[in-house]
Design a protein around this motif. Sequence first.
Motif, mmCIF file in Angstrom:
data_model
loop_
_atom_site.group_PDB
_atom_site.id
_atom_site.type_symbol
_atom_site.label_atom_id
_atom_site.label_comp_id
_atom_site.label_asym_id
_atom_site.label_seq_id
_atom_site.Cartn_x
_atom_site.Cartn_y
_atom_site.Cartn_z
ATOM 1 N N ASP A 4 -51.906 -50.669 -2.051
ATOM 2 C CA ASP A 4 -52.031 -51.905 -2.927
ATOM 3 C C ASP A 4 -52.729 -52.936 -1.870
ATOM 4 O OD1 ASP A 4 -48.986 -52.158 -5.045
ATOM 5 O OD2 ASP A 4 -50.529 -50.517 -4.533
ATOM 6 N N SER A 10 -53.813 -55.358 -11.958
ATOM 7 C CA SER A 10 -52.444 -55.040 -11.335
ATOM 8 C C SER A 10 -52.465 -53.546 -10.672
ATOM 9 C CB SER A 10 -51.345 -55.125 -12.394
ATOM 10 O OG SER A 10 -51.788 -54.128 -13.543
ATOM 11 N N ARG A 11 -53.677 -52.823 -10.895
ATOM 12 C CA ARG A 11 -53.712 -51.483 -10.695
ATOM 13 C C ARG A 11 -54.389 -51.456 -9.132
ATOM 14 N NH1 ARG A 11 -53.489 -47.745 -14.496
ATOM 15 N NH2 ARG A 11 -54.939 -46.336 -13.497
ATOM 16 N N ARG A 31 -46.859 -43.015 -3.927
ATOM 17 C CA ARG A 31 -47.207 -43.731 -5.266
ATOM 18 C C ARG A 31 -48.132 -44.432 -5.216
ATOM 19 N NH1 ARG A 31 -43.858 -43.360 -9.291
ATOM 20 N NH2 ARG A 31 -41.921 -41.900 -8.877
ATOM 21 N N GLY A 33 -48.502 -47.548 -7.991
ATOM 22 C CA GLY A 33 -48.090 -48.264 -9.232
ATOM 23 C C GLY A 33 -47.245 -47.275 -9.733
ATOM 24 N N ARG A 34 -47.351 -46.701 -11.072
ATOM 25 C CA ARG A 34 -46.461 -45.631 -11.691
ATOM 26 C C ARG A 34 -47.011 -44.263 -11.384
ATOM 27 N NH1 ARG A 34 -46.442 -47.790 -17.484
ATOM 28 N NH2 ARG A 34 -45.281 -45.927 -18.123
ATOM 29 N N ARG A 35 -48.253 -44.103 -10.710
ATOM 30 C CA ARG A 35 -48.782 -42.855 -10.552
ATOM 31 C C ARG A 35 -48.432 -42.156 -9.328
ATOM 32 N NH1 ARG A 35 -55.231 -43.883 -10.716
ATOM 33 N NH2 ARG A 35 -54.238 -45.906 -10.270
ATOM 34 N N GLU A 36 -48.000 -40.731 -9.299
ATOM 35 C CA GLU A 36 -47.703 -40.060 -8.060
ATOM 36 C C GLU A 36 -49.008 -39.125 -7.801
ATOM 37 O OE1 GLU A 36 -44.323 -37.459 -8.373
ATOM 38 O OE2 GLU A 36 -42.874 -39.088 -8.107
ATOM 39 N N ARG A 52 -49.328 -34.079 -11.295
ATOM 40 C CA ARG A 52 -48.890 -33.806 -12.482
ATOM 41 C C ARG A 52 -49.902 -32.638 -13.219
ATOM 42 N NH1 ARG A 52 -47.952 -37.961 -17.105
ATOM 43 N NH2 ARG A 52 -46.741 -38.857 -15.580
ATOM 44 N N GLN A 57 -47.188 -30.470 -17.489
ATOM 45 C CA GLN A 57 -46.734 -31.716 -16.713
ATOM 46 C C GLN A 57 -45.551 -31.402 -15.553
ATOM 47 O OE1 GLN A 57 -46.756 -32.541 -20.581
ATOM 48 N NE2 GLN A 57 -48.658 -32.956 -19.672
#
Lengths: 129, 359
Positions: A4, A10-11, A31, A33-36, A52, A57
């Motif tokens: 970040d 916010s991304r 990570r 945000g919500r992404r791995e 993923r 998935q």
Amino acid sequence: MSTDDDVVGSRPTTIRVPKAELPPGSRKVVRAGRREIALFNVRGTVYAIFNRCPHHQAPLDSGPLGGTNVPSAPGTREYGLDGRVLRCPWHHYEFDLATGRCLADPDRLRVRSYKVVTDGNDLVVRLAR
Amino acid sequence: MVSRPDMRILDADLHHHFRWSDLFSYLPEGTRMPYYGGEPVPKVTGAFREDTISPRGGPPASDPEFVVEDHLNRWGIDYAILSCGSTLALNALPDVDFAGAIARAANDWTIENWFPVDERYLGAVTICANNAEQAAEEIRRVGTNPRMVTVVCTNPPTLLGQAPMHPIYEACSDVGLPLTLHPGALNLFAGRPVSGPTSRCEYRATMGLMGIQHVASLLFEGVFVRYPKFRFVLNEWGTAWLPFALWRFDMEYREHREEVPWLTSLPSEYVRDHIRFTTQPLEESGNKTGLSSLMGLIDGSDMLMFSSDYPHHDFDNPQVAASMFSDDARPNVFFENARAWYRLDERLGLADRVMAYVD
């Protein structure tokens, strides 16, 4: 690892990882945000992909990494792409880490791959397209 | 009279025979059906339509003039491919040289006795696939006849993709003819993983499995990579299983590509480029649109070619079969797909003739 440091809305648009955390032969999940994102250091070349599988998935970071039989004449086998082929741990779909494309169906089946650059002692993963 | 030696004799092996009709009164009702040596299952009814015997006699569809009237004229058929029914069990013959001689004779007999009767008759080169070199020679010998539009094989000695069959594919590619696989002798179940079925009903209900097995073998062994010009026709093995098979081929390829690295596109794409399927016996879904909807899922009607199976008992009436396809699909299934696949324009100068009709 720091993330970040560049943010649009916010991304996060990049992820910064100290080189020392990803020596050759190692892999790591970070990570954003919500992404791995799964990172792989293959003999000094670092690849980053969305963690993923587009098929069912599965988390890709635990998949075996190696080469594969590349296109060859019927009845013959030719090994290639050594170290660049990540197999999904579930159905063993083969993904070329350099492109994210599935070797069996490259036009339709692809995992997002990210560009990785070096900045001093850090690796910088570019998340924006 | 031969003089009898002065001794007592017991012959431990003398074969006597019955006529089936003689046996029937000893058989319980319901089991009175002839069992033929070459067939693994008893037949309650025969394999043929009873109305296909010429007034001049002979077996069904043995009189070319009668077949013109009874089939071509009756249904308005423009072309019919003669796939010799008398040689469908050729590969059950253990003597491959004898079988090869019969194949050659059957081809010459067809060319001499059927082709001159009506120009709507086209031919399929009969081969005995048990000796592929000999079969290849026969394909090269008569396959250049412009009215021979395919090669027909039954009961191959291996699954079709495997090496013993390859000389046949080379010869087919050389003369530009597709190979047709037709069901043959019921006692040779190539591709059956376990023991065979015990009734005709069970055999026919599961024929699609054999068809799928042979197609999978052609695909995954890389026959269409090895012989890029080779084309194939799966004749009489069903069609409604096509969506399942194509989906499953692609699915397994995505998972196991590494085992068959010679393939460079999805198996279903090789099928579209290299294989066509004849329609009879069309699976009956119970409603008029069932099959058509199913084929819509895979653009399947581009891969189908109408066939009747005359004079066999499970004949598909072209008018009933036509009602199972949409207006868009019908011309392709009944004529255009076959016209292209058998290269009719090229082999028969058909394009010129069609143009002439337009004028």
